[in-house]
Design a protein around this motif. Sequence first.
Motif, mmCIF file in Angstrom:
data_model
loop_
_atom_site.group_PDB
_atom_site.id
_atom_site.type_symbol
_atom_site.label_atom_id
_atom_site.label_comp_id
_atom_site.label_asym_id
_atom_site.label_seq_id
_atom_site.Cartn_x
_atom_site.Cartn_y
_atom_site.Cartn_z
ATOM 1 N N HIS A 24 0.841 -1.211 0.000
ATOM 2 C CA HIS A 24 0.000 0.000 0.000
ATOM 3 C C HIS A 24 0.871 1.254 0.000
ATOM 4 N N TYR A 25 1.633 1.456 -1.083
ATOM 5 C CA TYR A 25 2.426 2.691 -1.201
ATOM 6 C C TYR A 25 1.501 3.912 -1.152
ATOM 7 N N GLU A 26 0.252 3.724 -1.676
ATOM 8 C CA GLU A 26 -0.664 4.865 -1.777
ATOM 9 C C GLU A 26 -1.082 5.406 -0.413
ATOM 10 N N GLU A 37 1.013 9.640 2.058
ATOM 11 C CA GLU A 37 0.540 10.844 1.357
ATOM 12 C C GLU A 37 1.668 11.462 0.515
ATOM 13 N N SER A 92 3.704 8.253 -4.876
ATOM 14 C CA SER A 92 3.078 7.259 -5.745
ATOM 15 C C SER A 92 4.176 6.295 -6.201
ATOM 16 N N VAL A 93 3.745 5.139 -6.667
ATOM 17 C CA VAL A 93 4.706 4.127 -7.115
ATOM 18 C C VAL A 93 5.643 4.709 -8.186
ATOM 19 N N ASP A 94 5.104 5.642 -8.989
ATOM 20 C CA ASP A 94 5.917 6.248 -10.058
ATOM 21 C C ASP A 94 7.091 7.064 -9.519
ATOM 22 N N ASP A 95 7.021 7.468 -8.236
ATOM 23 C CA ASP A 95 8.136 8.245 -7.664
ATOM 24 C C ASP A 95 9.335 7.363 -7.324
#
Length: 486
Positions: A166-168, A171, A174-177
């Motif tokens: 649960h990276y989300e 706050e 995001s996974v893209d980071d």
Amino acid sequence: MKKNQDLAPLMKNFELLHETPIKDGISRRKALKLMGLSPIAASVLASSASTEAKASDAKGKIVILGGGTGGIMAMAHLRKSLSNPDITIVAPNEVHLYQPGQVFIAAGVYEGKDIELDNNDFIPDDVKWIKDEAKTIDADNNKITLRSGEELSYDYLVVATGIQYHYEKIEGLSVDDIGKNGISSVYLSDLEKGTHTGAEITWKWFNDLKQAAADGKKPRALFTQPDTAIKCGGAPQKILYLAADYLKENGLNAECTFCTNTASLFSLPNVAEELARTQTTYEGMTTKFKHVLIKVDVQKKIATFAHAYQEQGEWDEDFEMYDTTDHYEEVDLEYDFLHVVPPMGPVDAVKNSSLGWQKGSAKGWLEVDRYTLQHRRYKNVFGIGDICGVPMGKTGGSARMHAPVITKNLIAQMEGQEIKAKFNGYTVCPLKPGYGKVIMAEFGYDGPIPTLPFWTDVSIPRPAWWAFDVYMLKPMYQHLMMRGLM
Ligand SMILES: Cc1cc2nc3c(=O)[nH]c(=O)nc-3n(C[C@H](O)[C@H](O)[C@H](O)COP(=O)(O)OP(=O)(O)OC[C@H]3O[C@@H](n4cnc5c(N)ncnc54)[C@H](O)[C@@H]3O)c2cc1C
């Protein structure tokens, strides 16, 4: 590396292995050959060889959900223990990741392909393999709905769906980071697709950290551990020490801060002490206990932690104890590098079904008895691996011990016999206080459970365990554990 005279023969093998580059295929084969001759290999294999009982004639349709460590082990053990097995496995993935190896990729010891196994090698033709996922589980009617919409019924169910990241829940992140702006996470992978991008990103991150340290400015590196159950509880610290050691080997260092939800470095006091001692060997390393990552400003490179703590007040004569006051604060820490371990939880299909614990800290995890691994309300359902809502162990080592227990108990259930086999809580954490040594912390519900009778102190860092972990464990996993042979 220091030599221990008792281990001289093994160390000789180990040194030989390291004369050739670690990423060289020939040296690895040589390594396996050498390690295969070692007394440790013989002892571990002997101690863990399974004693097979006569196959049972019990009948019933068994469905296994998940084709990772636990699902494949359960399938292999059940198939061997039944004379006419009727097994269906619901597993979306053909690529089967050897997940402990993700840490070795992150540390530059393995390459990506080293951990990619193939479920086609493990799932035989007499097992029905549905390459799909369970979307919903209706345990009252023994029915599963697959993502395709197809329905599947069962007489007996083995849940082996593992964990969800649960990276989300952090706050601003995001996974893209991950892989950008100094952020890495060894855990990042897609088990369905068989990708392990977080491991490669972390190896690059090690080298970016090294470069930053070499450029003269002492980089600030944060390493986090969340307040949820996680798989391989030692991995956050493995990355911490390996990164620091990688710098140290290069005559460099960083300001490494471990931010953990826990109040100590390990649940076994002597291992916690050894890890505290390890931290003193790395200049600039500190730990912030009870600090949970809740927010990241990826542009400004600021991580925010929830810090909840208690303060001792006055002695209370009436209750004969000190008053305590609860405090909560949010702490901002600036960083140059951030290694994130995401919050984790049970997979949706289980969490949203009636199979999860209904309340308490294990809410949503599979509600199995901690000893028999049989579901407490649905007697035809058993659990294996990380999904189990038991107090101990979300490791492959635990799943290995679950497999014979659920096999015996499921067959006893099929035969109308008493459920007798018990899981002792075994888990194993091969902590890496630096390159070339491992603390093989093996323990269970009642304390340490060392595999080797001559190494009873599980807190001692040993070069031989490093060699075992790097060179032997994966072949043992691939050729023995995945085939129900140990
Ligand atoms: C970085 C890292 C380091 C680790 N190091 C170690 C170590 O040193 N020693 C150790 O013992 N363990 C280690 N582990 C932990 C170990 O890999 C896991 O505990 C083990 O894989 C758990 O097995 P499992 O079957 O429960 O889950 P997994 O092996 O994760 O498999 C679960 C499978 O279920 C599938 N699935 C999910 N949802 C569904 C669904 N709805 N329907 C059907 N299938 C589904 C997934 O695609 C996946 O293939 C490590 C893990 C990581 C990530």
